[in-house]
Write a protein that holds these residues in place. Structure first.
Motif, mmCIF file in Angstrom:
data_model
loop_
_atom_site.group_PDB
_atom_site.id
_atom_site.type_symbol
_atom_site.label_atom_id
_atom_site.label_comp_id
_atom_site.label_asym_id
_atom_site.label_seq_id
_atom_site.Cartn_x
_atom_site.Cartn_y
_atom_site.Cartn_z
ATOM 1 N N HIS A 103 5.684 -15.875 -1.736
ATOM 2 C CA HIS A 103 5.509 -14.628 -2.476
ATOM 3 C C HIS A 103 5.817 -13.424 -1.592
ATOM 4 O O HIS A 103 5.654 -13.465 -0.385
ATOM 5 N N ALA A 104 6.216 -12.355 -2.248
ATOM 6 C CA ALA A 104 6.365 -11.059 -1.588
ATOM 7 C C ALA A 104 5.231 -10.165 -2.038
ATOM 8 O O ALA A 104 4.723 -10.306 -3.157
ATOM 9 N N GLU A 105 4.821 -9.247 -1.172
ATOM 10 C CA GLU A 105 3.928 -8.183 -1.605
ATOM 11 C C GLU A 105 4.786 -7.257 -2.459
ATOM 12 O O GLU A 105 5.839 -6.793 -2.015
ATOM 13 N N VAL A 106 4.356 -7.011 -3.685
ATOM 14 C CA VAL A 106 5.139 -6.198 -4.618
ATOM 15 C C VAL A 106 4.272 -5.131 -5.258
ATOM 16 O O VAL A 106 3.039 -5.188 -5.210
ATOM 17 N N TRP A 138 0.824 -1.209 0.000
ATOM 18 C CA TRP A 138 0.000 0.000 0.000
ATOM 19 C C TRP A 138 0.860 1.262 0.000
ATOM 20 O O TRP A 138 0.548 2.236 -0.677
ATOM 21 N N CYS A 139 1.940 1.260 0.761
ATOM 22 C CA CYS A 139 2.807 2.444 0.851
ATOM 23 C C CYS A 139 3.585 2.646 -0.443
ATOM 24 O O CYS A 139 3.639 3.759 -0.971
ATOM 25 N N PHE A 147 -4.559 3.171 -0.261
ATOM 26 C CA PHE A 147 -4.454 4.371 0.582
ATOM 27 C C PHE A 147 -5.379 5.473 0.090
ATOM 28 O O PHE A 147 -6.062 6.117 0.883
ATOM 29 N N LYS A 148 -5.417 5.687 -1.209
ATOM 30 C CA LYS A 148 -6.291 6.714 -1.793
ATOM 31 C C LYS A 148 -7.755 6.440 -1.458
ATOM 32 O O LYS A 148 -8.512 7.364 -1.156
ATOM 33 N N SER A 181 -0.427 -3.154 -7.265
ATOM 34 C CA SER A 181 -0.092 -4.016 -6.136
ATOM 35 C C SER A 181 -0.361 -5.470 -6.494
ATOM 36 O O SER A 181 -1.352 -5.786 -7.163
ATOM 37 N N GLY A 182 0.545 -6.345 -6.055
ATOM 38 C CA GLY A 182 0.375 -7.760 -6.340
ATOM 39 C C GLY A 182 1.394 -8.608 -5.617
ATOM 40 O O GLY A 182 1.931 -8.200 -4.581
#
Length: 184
Positions: free
Chosen positions: A60-63, A21-22, A155-156, A38-39
């Motif tokens: 997996h990583a948050e990417v 998110w950031c 975030f938006k 985001s994925g």
């Protein structure tokens, strides 16, 4: 008058630096970023879900996968922003977010990106820009799995969310002050 986009200048890169998110919200503000999605990347399962990713067992990583106009922003500038948005010295975590899904990793989409990413890591290490050793990995990009719709522009769309207020908002404010010349 709208400028024509040179499709030959478009490139992709995929970055893991903690909660997506950031990273996504910051890059969505940057000139030359066409999209920030985001994925998930780097794991074993096919069609991973957020619930599965959160266990830390999928690999997996948050990417955030960026599509960018290299005539407006360079890959090096993207990496500079990336290293300002997270702590690359924390292994498999960012602050209170703990697990391999929150690791620091640069997924390169071609050999030039790999060379530039490794050179930047070497430079950061030589200049001792961080108090602790940098643990960011550089890996070839593999299959990108788009995150669920509700994660896109999180975030938006959810500025009052407690996590967004406590974590994302302060990081974004600092980012905007530091990179004001690069903002859309």
């Amino acid at each position: 008058m709208t400028e024509q986009l040179n499709k030959e200048a478009l490139q992709k890169t995929t970055l893991a630096g903690g909660c997506f998110w950031c990273i996504e919200s910051a890059f969505n503000c940057v000139k030359g970023i066409i999209s920030a999605t985001s994925g998930y990347m780097g794991g074993d399962s096919t069609e991973p879900t957020y619930k599965e990713i959160c266990t830390g067992n999928s690999g997996h990583a948050e990417v955030v996968q960026l599509t960018f106009d290299s005539e407006v922003i360079s890959y090096g500038e993207i990496l500079e922003i990336f290293f300002s948005l997270h702590n690359p010295t924390q292994l498999n975590r960012q602050g209170n977010d703990i697990g391999s899904q929150y690791r620091s990793e640069i997924f390169t989409h071609d050999s030039q990106q790999q060379v530039l990413a490794l050179a930047m890591l070497e430079e950061i290490t030589e200049q001792k820009l961080f108090d602790q050793p940098v643990v960011t990995k550089v890996s070839p990009a593999v299959i990108f799995y788009c995150g669920e719709d509700y994660h896109q522009e999180y975030f938006k769309n959810n500025p009052e969310n407690q996590y967004c207020q406590a974590v994302v908002s302060p990081k974004l404010a600092k980012f905007r002050k530091t990179f004001i010349a690069k903002l859309k």
